[in-house]
Design a protein around this motif. Structure first.
Motif, short mmCIF file in Angstrom:
data_model
loop_
_atom_site.label_atom_id
_atom_site.label_comp_id
_atom_site.label_asym_id
_atom_site.label_seq_id
_atom_site.Cartn_x
_atom_site.Cartn_y
_atom_site.Cartn_z
N UNK A 20 10.62 -1.01 2.96
CA UNK A 20 11.12 -1.51 4.16
C UNK A 20 10.53 -2.81 4.63
N UNK A 21 11.21 -3.52 5.37
CA UNK A 21 10.88 -4.85 6.15
C UNK A 21 10.13 -4.65 7.29
N UNK A 22 10.14 -3.26 7.73
CA UNK A 22 9.28 -3.00 8.84
C UNK A 22 10.14 -3.16 10.07
N UNK A 64 1.27 -0.95 6.44
CA UNK A 64 1.61 0.66 6.41
C UNK A 64 1.80 1.40 5.53
N UNK A 65 2.18 0.86 4.31
CA UNK A 65 2.53 1.80 3.16
C UNK A 65 1.00 1.48 2.15
N UNK A 66 0.03 0.97 2.84
CA UNK A 66 -1.00 0.84 2.08
C UNK A 66 -1.57 -0.03 1.03
N UNK A 67 -0.48 -0.97 1.22
CA UNK A 67 -0.80 -2.29 0.42
C UNK A 67 -1.49 -3.54 0.91
N UNK A 68 -1.90 -4.26 -0.02
CA UNK A 68 -3.02 -5.08 0.57
C UNK A 68 -2.06 -6.67 0.75
N UNK A 97 -9.85 -5.76 9.41
CA UNK A 97 -10.87 -5.13 9.40
C UNK A 97 -10.72 -3.80 8.59
N UNK A 98 -9.56 -3.44 8.40
CA UNK A 98 -9.27 -2.19 7.21
C UNK A 98 -9.19 -2.64 5.90
N UNK A 99 -9.21 -3.90 5.73
CA UNK A 99 -9.34 -4.42 4.34
C UNK A 99 -7.97 -4.41 3.67
N UNK A 100 -6.75 -4.31 4.68
CA UNK A 100 -5.62 -4.41 4.21
C UNK A 100 -4.80 -5.61 4.28
N UNK A 101 -4.89 -6.73 5.00
CA UNK A 101 -4.64 -7.84 5.28
C UNK A 101 -5.52 -9.07 5.19
N UNK A 102 -5.47 -10.31 4.88
CA UNK A 102 -6.31 -11.44 4.93
C UNK A 102 -5.48 -12.46 5.31
N UNK A 103 -5.89 -13.28 6.29
CA UNK A 103 -5.01 -14.36 6.81
C UNK A 103 -5.88 -15.66 6.41
#
Length: 186
Positions: A20-22, A64-68, A97-103
């Motif tokens: 999904x694109x979201x 949301x799918x648990x991907x980084x 904070x959840x470790x899923x995304x880094x900008x």
């Protein structure tokens, strides 16, 4: 620079899985299933058309799918991006904070060359080990490319658009037109 031989594709498998694109309406336009996993997706448009917001939705859906996800910015600072995406309902700070995304930080354009930016990006990918990498749209480069094409086209007709003439006068003084005297030769 990175040797081209070090940038080989590690996998030649193609996935038939759709993700999904979201955005349900965009997924519907893509057959109700989203885009193929491991695809390269190019978002194109002029400034203000929502490319960054759309890309952030892709990131939010992947998280949301648990991907980084690793998000490289080239025009905004991470703080601006995080603030702006909150208004679109995407909390990149919480995902971080959840470790899923880094900008990533915005590269200082005058501090280092393109090679250094490429190496920094390569290092960030190695360290964070993301499932998804997003390069934020660079509208300034697209605009410059458009101006160059316009200038070339106008030059073919022996005139430059006003903004191209201004750019040439400021940034390329060696190309200023010289006044040619039209005196008759003796």
């Amino acid at each position: 620079m990175l040797p081209v031989t070090s940038l080989r594709c590690s996998s030649t498998k193609r996935s038939n899985e759709r993700v999904s694109t979201g955005l349900a309406s965009l997924d519907d336009m893509l057959g109700g299933k989203g885009y193929f996993r491991a695809s390269t997706v190019l978002l194109s448009g002029t400034a203000g058309t929502g490319k960054t917001t759309l890309a952030a939705h892709f990131v939010d859906a992947a998280c949301a799918r648990g991907e980084k996800c690793l998000y490289f910015l080239f025009e905004e600072s991470p703080q601006q991006m995080i603030r702006n995406m909150r208004s679109a309902g995407i909390d990149l700070q919480q995902l971080g904070r959840q470790g899923l995304a880094q900008v990533s930080r915005r590269p200082a354009r005058t501090a280092t060359g393109l090679e250094t930016h490429l190496l920094e990006m390569h290092h960030a990918v190695e360290v964070f080990d993301p499932d998804v990498v997003v390069l934020d749209p660079i509208t300034n480069l697209m605009a410059v490319g458009t101006q160059i094409r316009r200038a070339r086209h106008a030059h073919a007709r022996h005139r430059l658009p006003e903004d191209a003439r201004r750019h040439r006068a400021v940034h390329q003084p060696h190309l200023r037109r010289r006044k040619v005297s039209r005196r008759p030769s003796r």
